[in-house]
Design an enzyme around this catalytic site. Sequence first.
Site, PDB file in Angstrom:
ATOM      1  N   GLY A  31      73.399  73.189  36.435  1.00  0.00           N
ATOM      2  CA  GLY A  31      74.452  73.088  37.440  1.00  0.00           C
ATOM      3  C   GLY A  31      74.449  71.696  38.041  1.00  0.00           C
ATOM      4  O   GLY A  31      73.498  70.927  37.854  1.00  0.00           O
ATOM      5  N   SER A 105      71.385  69.119  33.095  1.00  0.00           N
ATOM      6  CA  SER A 105      71.700  69.368  31.669  1.00  0.00           C
ATOM      7  C   SER A 105      73.205  69.573  31.471  1.00  0.00           C
ATOM      8  O   SER A 105      73.646  70.679  31.180  1.00  0.00           O
ATOM      9  CB  SER A 105      70.900  70.549  31.118  1.00  0.00           C
ATOM     10  OG  SER A 105      70.927  71.673  31.964  1.00  0.00           O
TER      11      SER A 105
END
Length: 206
Positions: A31, A105
């Site tokens: 996130g 990520s």
Amino acid sequence: MKHIFPFQSKISNAQRKVQLQQEPQLVWFTGLSGFGKSTLALRLEHYLFHRGHKVFLLDGDNLRNGLNRDLSFSPQDRKENIRRVAEVAKLMLDAGLVVVSAFISPYAEERELVRQIVGENRFIEVFVNCPLAECEKRDTKGLYAKARKGLIPEFTGISAPYEAPLLPDLEVRTSEESIDESLLQLIQFVEPRVLAKEKVGATFGL
């Protein structure tokens, strides 16, 4: 690498599971910055530890200050950052640990690479979802403000993309629920998956 021969331990993964009485799992939080990933990861690690699980937290900022300090935030280095983390997590899983990780990520390809490295059955993807505007409101470190001014290049959500998971294993919405409510969802989803499935049957030969 034809002259490199990986060493194989005489202790099997099944034996480690029996000894540690848990199923190794990687809980992967993804996130934007300010979504609450690290907070939830810390709370989940704390809960699992005090329930008797052998658990370790891998945090993006910590690894960026050590193992991955030589990497930038370019797309290529972001991918290498995640690849290294996945390899570290795989070693921990092979040792029988439960691993909790918190990384932006941003690319779907990166997260799929992690899944492939550690194994489909040992990977739990948790999408910590929160609108960008809300993240900017919570920007206690002032990172978004600096990124808006161009002071931080390649900042995810502002000058670099974020590809939200289409089918995460679990999604928590931190703008609509309290941390305690999100944590409860995590516990209910994760804990059954780390409980030992094999109580007996491993042979501990020398």
